[in-house]
Design an enzyme around this catalytic site. Structure first.
Site, PDB file in Angstrom:
ATOM      1  N   THR A 198       0.836  -1.206   0.000  1.00  0.00           N
ATOM      2  CA  THR A 198       0.000   0.000   0.000  1.00  0.00           C
ATOM      3  C   THR A 198       0.871   1.255   0.000  1.00  0.00           C
ATOM      4  O   THR A 198       0.581   2.234  -0.696  1.00  0.00           O
ATOM      5  CB  THR A 198      -0.885   0.019   1.270  1.00  0.00           C
ATOM      6  N   ILE A 225       0.189  -6.250  10.447  1.00  0.00           N
ATOM      7  CA  ILE A 225       0.108  -7.109  11.632  1.00  0.00           C
ATOM      8  C   ILE A 225       1.446  -7.823  11.838  1.00  0.00           C
ATOM      9  O   ILE A 225       1.821  -8.142  12.957  1.00  0.00           O
ATOM     10  CB  ILE A 225      -1.073  -8.094  11.448  1.00  0.00           C
ATOM     11  N   ASP A 226       2.182  -8.026  10.727  1.00  0.00           N
ATOM     12  CA  ASP A 226       3.475  -8.721  10.817  1.00  0.00           C
ATOM     13  C   ASP A 226       4.554  -7.860  11.478  1.00  0.00           C
ATOM     14  O   ASP A 226       5.627  -8.361  11.787  1.00  0.00           O
ATOM     15  CB  ASP A 226       3.969  -9.122   9.419  1.00  0.00           C
ATOM     16  N   ARG A 271       4.930 -13.251   6.994  1.00  0.00           N
ATOM     17  CA  ARG A 271       5.388 -13.652   5.663  1.00  0.00           C
ATOM     18  C   ARG A 271       6.903 -13.700   5.598  1.00  0.00           C
ATOM     19  O   ARG A 271       7.488 -14.679   5.189  1.00  0.00           O
ATOM     20  CB  ARG A 271       4.915 -12.607   4.667  1.00  0.00           C
ATOM     21  N   GLU A 325       4.370 -18.341   9.263  1.00  0.00           N
ATOM     22  CA  GLU A 325       3.970 -18.834   7.938  1.00  0.00           C
ATOM     23  C   GLU A 325       5.101 -18.804   6.910  1.00  0.00           C
ATOM     24  O   GLU A 325       5.150 -19.643   6.006  1.00  0.00           O
ATOM     25  CB  GLU A 325       2.782 -18.040   7.397  1.00  0.00           C
ATOM     26  N   MET A 378      -8.736 -15.642  12.576  1.00  0.00           N
ATOM     27  CA  MET A 378      -9.383 -15.299  13.848  1.00  0.00           C
ATOM     28  C   MET A 378      -8.620 -14.161  14.513  1.00  0.00           C
ATOM     29  O   MET A 378      -9.198 -13.294  15.153  1.00  0.00           O
ATOM     30  CB  MET A 378      -9.404 -16.521  14.769  1.00  0.00           C
ATOM     31  N   ILE A 379      -7.303 -14.169  14.324  1.00  0.00           N
ATOM     32  CA  ILE A 379      -6.476 -13.119  14.934  1.00  0.00           C
ATOM     33  C   ILE A 379      -6.651 -11.805  14.173  1.00  0.00           C
ATOM     34  O   ILE A 379      -6.833 -10.737  14.751  1.00  0.00           O
ATOM     35  CB  ILE A 379      -4.990 -13.552  14.946  1.00  0.00           C
ATOM     36  N   ARG A 380      -6.595 -11.903  12.845  1.00  0.00           N
ATOM     37  CA  ARG A 380      -6.632 -10.698  12.022  1.00  0.00           C
ATOM     38  C   ARG A 380      -7.931  -9.914  12.153  1.00  0.00           C
ATOM     39  O   ARG A 380      -7.957  -8.700  12.013  1.00  0.00           O
ATOM     40  CB  ARG A 380      -6.437 -11.084  10.558  1.00  0.00           C
TER      41      ARG A 380
HETATM   42  N1  LIG Z   1       4.868  -1.771  -5.771  1.00  0.00           N
HETATM   43  C1  LIG Z   1       3.605  -1.336  -5.765  1.00  0.00           C
HETATM   44  N2  LIG Z   1       3.273  -0.200  -6.405  1.00  0.00           N
HETATM   45  C2  LIG Z   1       2.008   0.262  -6.395  1.00  0.00           C
HETATM   46  N3  LIG Z   1       0.992  -0.349  -5.730  1.00  0.00           N
HETATM   47  C3  LIG Z   1       1.255  -1.481  -5.068  1.00  0.00           C
HETATM   48  C4  LIG Z   1       2.572  -2.039  -5.042  1.00  0.00           C
HETATM   49  N4  LIG Z   1       2.530  -3.170  -4.300  1.00  0.00           N
HETATM   50  C5  LIG Z   1       1.256  -3.319  -3.903  1.00  0.00           C
HETATM   51  N5  LIG Z   1       0.495  -2.307  -4.353  1.00  0.00           N
HETATM   52  C6  LIG Z   1      -0.930  -2.141  -4.101  1.00  0.00           C
HETATM   53  O1  LIG Z   1      -1.127  -1.913  -2.704  1.00  0.00           O
HETATM   54  C7  LIG Z   1      -2.286  -2.588  -2.241  1.00  0.00           C
HETATM   55  C8  LIG Z   1      -1.986  -3.417  -1.040  1.00  0.00           C
HETATM   56  O2  LIG Z   1      -0.842  -4.242  -1.242  1.00  0.00           O
HETATM   57  P1  LIG Z   1      -0.659  -5.620  -0.480  1.00  0.00           P
HETATM   58  O3  LIG Z   1       0.721  -6.092  -0.763  1.00  0.00           O
HETATM   59  O4  LIG Z   1      -1.776  -6.533  -0.814  1.00  0.00           O
HETATM   60  O5  LIG Z   1      -0.877  -5.284   1.050  1.00  0.00           O
HETATM   61  P2  LIG Z   1      -0.005  -4.471   2.101  1.00  0.00           P
HETATM   62  O6  LIG Z   1      -0.134  -3.045   1.799  1.00  0.00           O
HETATM   63  O7  LIG Z   1      -0.606  -4.841   3.390  1.00  0.00           O
HETATM   64  O8  LIG Z   1       1.407  -4.956   1.941  1.00  0.00           O
HETATM   65  C9  LIG Z   1      -2.825  -3.394  -3.409  1.00  0.00           C
HETATM   66  O9  LIG Z   1      -3.982  -2.746  -3.893  1.00  0.00           O
HETATM   67  C10 LIG Z   1      -1.704  -3.410  -4.404  1.00  0.00           C
HETATM   68  O10 LIG Z   1      -2.163  -3.398  -5.726  1.00  0.00           O
HETATM   69  O1  LIG Z   2      -5.202 -14.329   2.918  1.00  0.00           O
HETATM   70  P1  LIG Z   2      -4.675 -12.992   2.620  1.00  0.00           P
HETATM   71  O2  LIG Z   2      -5.688 -11.914   2.681  1.00  0.00           O
HETATM   72  O3  LIG Z   2      -3.851 -12.941   1.391  1.00  0.00           O
HETATM   73  O4  LIG Z   2      -3.725 -12.635   3.818  1.00  0.00           O
HETATM   74  C1  LIG Z   2      -2.627 -13.398   4.224  1.00  0.00           C
HETATM   75  C2  LIG Z   2      -1.525 -12.473   4.615  1.00  0.00           C
HETATM   76  O5  LIG Z   2      -1.970 -11.441   5.423  1.00  0.00           O
HETATM   77  C3  LIG Z   2      -1.001 -11.127   6.400  1.00  0.00           C
HETATM   78  O6  LIG Z   2      -1.531 -11.478   7.650  1.00  0.00           O
HETATM   79  C4  LIG Z   2      -0.697  -9.636   6.387  1.00  0.00           C
HETATM   80  O7  LIG Z   2      -0.348  -9.248   5.134  1.00  0.00           O
HETATM   81  P2  LIG Z   2      -0.446  -7.727   4.666  1.00  0.00           P
HETATM   82  O8  LIG Z   2       0.383  -6.939   5.644  1.00  0.00           O
HETATM   83  O9  LIG Z   2       0.114  -7.703   3.297  1.00  0.00           O
HETATM   84  O10 LIG Z   2      -1.864  -7.316   4.739  1.00  0.00           O
HETATM   85  C5  LIG Z   2       0.202 -11.977   6.085  1.00  0.00           C
HETATM   86  O11 LIG Z   2       0.884 -12.357   7.240  1.00  0.00           O
HETATM   87  C6  LIG Z   2      -0.440 -13.123   5.360  1.00  0.00           C
HETATM   88  O12 LIG Z   2       0.441 -13.742   4.480  1.00  0.00           O
HETATM   89 MG   LIG Z   3       2.578  -6.545   2.516  1.00  0.00          MG
END
Ligand SMILES: Nc1ncnc2c1ncn2[C@@H]1O[C@H](COP(=O)(O)OP(=O)(O)O)[C@@H](O)[C@H]1O
Ligand SMILES: O=P(O)(O)OC[C@H]1O[C@](O)(COP(=O)(O)O)[C@@H](O)[C@@H]1O
Ligand SMILES: [Mg+2]
Length: 467
Positions: A198, A225-226, A271, A325, A378-380
């Site tokens: 994000t 959360i990680d 992760r 995980e 359940m945690i999330r």
């Molecule tokens: N390198 C990137 N550049 C632009 N947008 C990204 C990039 N990586 C992820 N996103 C976007 O950010 C959002 C959340 O990313 P995600 O990896 O699923 O979760 P988190 O933000 O928790 O790591 C998604 O909508 C995804 O398309």
């Molecule tokens: O089942 P989903 O929504 O892909 O989420 C699983 C992932 O979400 C997490 O709890 C948190 O991930 P993000 O920080 O990217 O939201 C990871 O530890 C796990 O791999």
């Molecule tokens: Mg992420």
């Protein structure tokens, strides 16, 4: 002892209103929070680790946790902007249209942050506040409509987990998002709640806005959360996750303890980083083996986890394993699959350890009763605990307002009002600060296998090396 009021009494000041220089309620733009220090004059080494250790004077670079910033271990100071309300604001509240979006996976505390941003914006006088539904997807999906937000709408949302706005992975490209911000919606402040993905998106949106010379503030609030965002003491939701994980660990312990040759296995999130597994293992006092992505291990062989499990069964009668995980992915077949955001999809290490344990004990002819618990969702989905509730509120609220009735403004909102963009807010060495986004997402923050915390965890579990 006299009490210092942080809210000025108007009759204390000439003209009944304090001049900026008389009123000490604002953060000065030059206030800084010390991030790291590194020094070696002669034999003296003073190094601060990435977060939380800026007050330690290490006597040697070999001291646990000591870290040099540059190869020469020279004197280096790194500072970040102190968060909080500024005396001069960059936006006229009545001209602001603010939007909030929550992306990625769920995390306890999202609603707390949404709520406090809205409340604080209203205190600043902003009336146009909307929520973008289902993460970045809400910018492109025409069937999804903006959710108008106000104190009334958000008043009680922190009482439940999840996100009022919904979340998603994947979604539109940056250009489409900025078109939507600029042309379709006229948004001037965007608050982005999410993890590393994000924030990569938020930074790209910020850069695109600058390229187009738009007066739009993009402000992040790290949600993971990680707990894998760099430079910050911790991220919201992590504390709740560790606390909730105790329930799963305790159930696994009771199952294992009550069974003849019982083995409990609990898989927790993480992760790339084993912070939840490490902290949950430490907190529970019920874990015999903690496995995290940062520390390689063998399952099979004389020094492997399975041999040690046999030893535990023979000596203690039962055992409990906590596995993150992302741990031991080298032991599993690679999938090359990715989720909608491009994150690698892992094979289930918990299930694998469960199956291999059953197989192993069958092969060696020793009875074992193996129970596996995966409490991830359940945690999330939990509501934030009290500590995270405060943390979320403080992330969004740091300073004191000029009116006796109003309590505080939100840091992140201050960030936007101060004209900052492309920043994210967090706690560093217990102080609240604005961080440049690229710095905090350069790579995931990892558990240092030489750190005192990991050593404490090993001491608590009593586990050997599995290599
Ligand atoms: N390198 C990137 N550049 C632009 N947008 C990204 C990039 N990586 C992820 N996103 C976007 O950010 C959002 C959340 O990313 P995600 O990896 O699923 O979760 P988190 O933000 O928790 O790591 C998604 O909508 C995804 O398309
Ligand atoms: O089942 P989903 O929504 O892909 O989420 C699983 C992932 O979400 C997490 O709890 C948190 O991930 P993000 O920080 O990217 O939201 C990871 O530890 C796990 O791999
Ligand atoms: Mg992420």
């Amino acid at each position: 002892m006299s009490m210092t009021r942080r809210t000025p009494r108007t009759n204390d000041f000439p003209g009944n209103y304090p001049l900026d220089e008389d009123w000490h309620g604002y953060i000065n733009d030059n206030d800084r929070v010390l991030l790291k220090v590194c020094l070696i004059p002669a034999n003296v080494v003073m190094v601060a680790a990435a977060s939380g250790d800026a007050t330690i004077h290490y006597s040697s670079p070999t001291s646990a946790g000591a870290e040099c910033i540059d190869p020469g271990c020279n004197w280096v100071e790194q500072w970040v902007h102190r968060a909080g309300p500024r005396g001069k604001i960059y936006f006229k509240p009545e001209e602001v249209k603010a939007a909030i979006v929550t992306c990625g996976g769920l995390c306890p505390g999202l609603n707390d942050v949404i709520r406090q941003i809205v409340i604080t914006l209203e205190i600043y006088g902003v009336t146009k506040i909307v929520g973008i539904p289902y993460g970045y997807r809400g910018f492109s999906d025409q069937e999804l409509t903006e959710l108008p937000l106000s104190r009334r709408v958000v008043q009680n949302i922190h009482l439940s987990g999840g996100s009022l706005l919904g979340v998603s992975r994947g979604g539109p490209g940056v250009s489409e998002i900025v078109d939507s911000l600029e042309v379709e919606r006229g948004i001037t402040m965007l608050f982005v709640l999410g993890g590393n993905g994000t924030h990569a998106g938020a930074n790209a949106i910020h850069n695109e806005c600058r390229k187009r010379r738009l007066k739009v503030s993009i402000i992040g609030v790290p949600k993971t959360i990680d707990n894998d965002i760099l430079l910050m003491d911790k991220t919201f939701g992590f504390d709740t996750a560790v606390e909730e994980a105790q329930r799963a660990i305790n159930s696994a312990y009771i199952e294992a303890h009550s069974a003849y040759h019982g083995i409990g296995i609990v898989k927790l999130m993480g992760r790339d980083s084993g912070f939840i597994a490490m902290h949950a293992s430490l907190a529970s006092g019920q874990i015999d083996i903690c496995l995290i992505p940062e520390v390689p291990f063998n399952l099979h062989g004389p020094r492997g986890v399975l041999s040690y499990l046999k030893y535990l069964i023979e000596t203690k009668g039962s055992a409990v394993v906590c596995v993150a995980e992302g741990a031991g992915q080298n032991l599993l077949q690679k999938t090359n699959a990715t989720d909608a955001s491009g994150n690698p999809v892992f094979r289930d290490i918990g299930v694998y350890i469960q199956q291999e344990t059953k197989k192993h004990f069958k092969e060696i002819g020793v009875h074992a009763d193996v129970k596996y618990i995966d409490p991830t969702y359940m945690i999330r989905a939990c509501r934030a605990n009290a500590s995270d509730g405060i943390f979320c509120t403080v992330l969004a609220q740091n300073a004191v307002s000029p009116s006796p009735d109003i309590v505080a403004f939100a840091d992140i909102v201050h960030g936007a009002f101060a004209g900052y963009s492309g920043i994210t807010v967090g706690a560093c060495n217990t102080h609240y600060a604005y961080f440049p986004i690229p710095e905090v997402i350069a790579h995931p923050k990892l558990v240092d296998s030489n750190s005192r915390m990991w050593h404490r965890c090993l001491t608590a579990t009593g586990q050997p090396d599995f290599i």
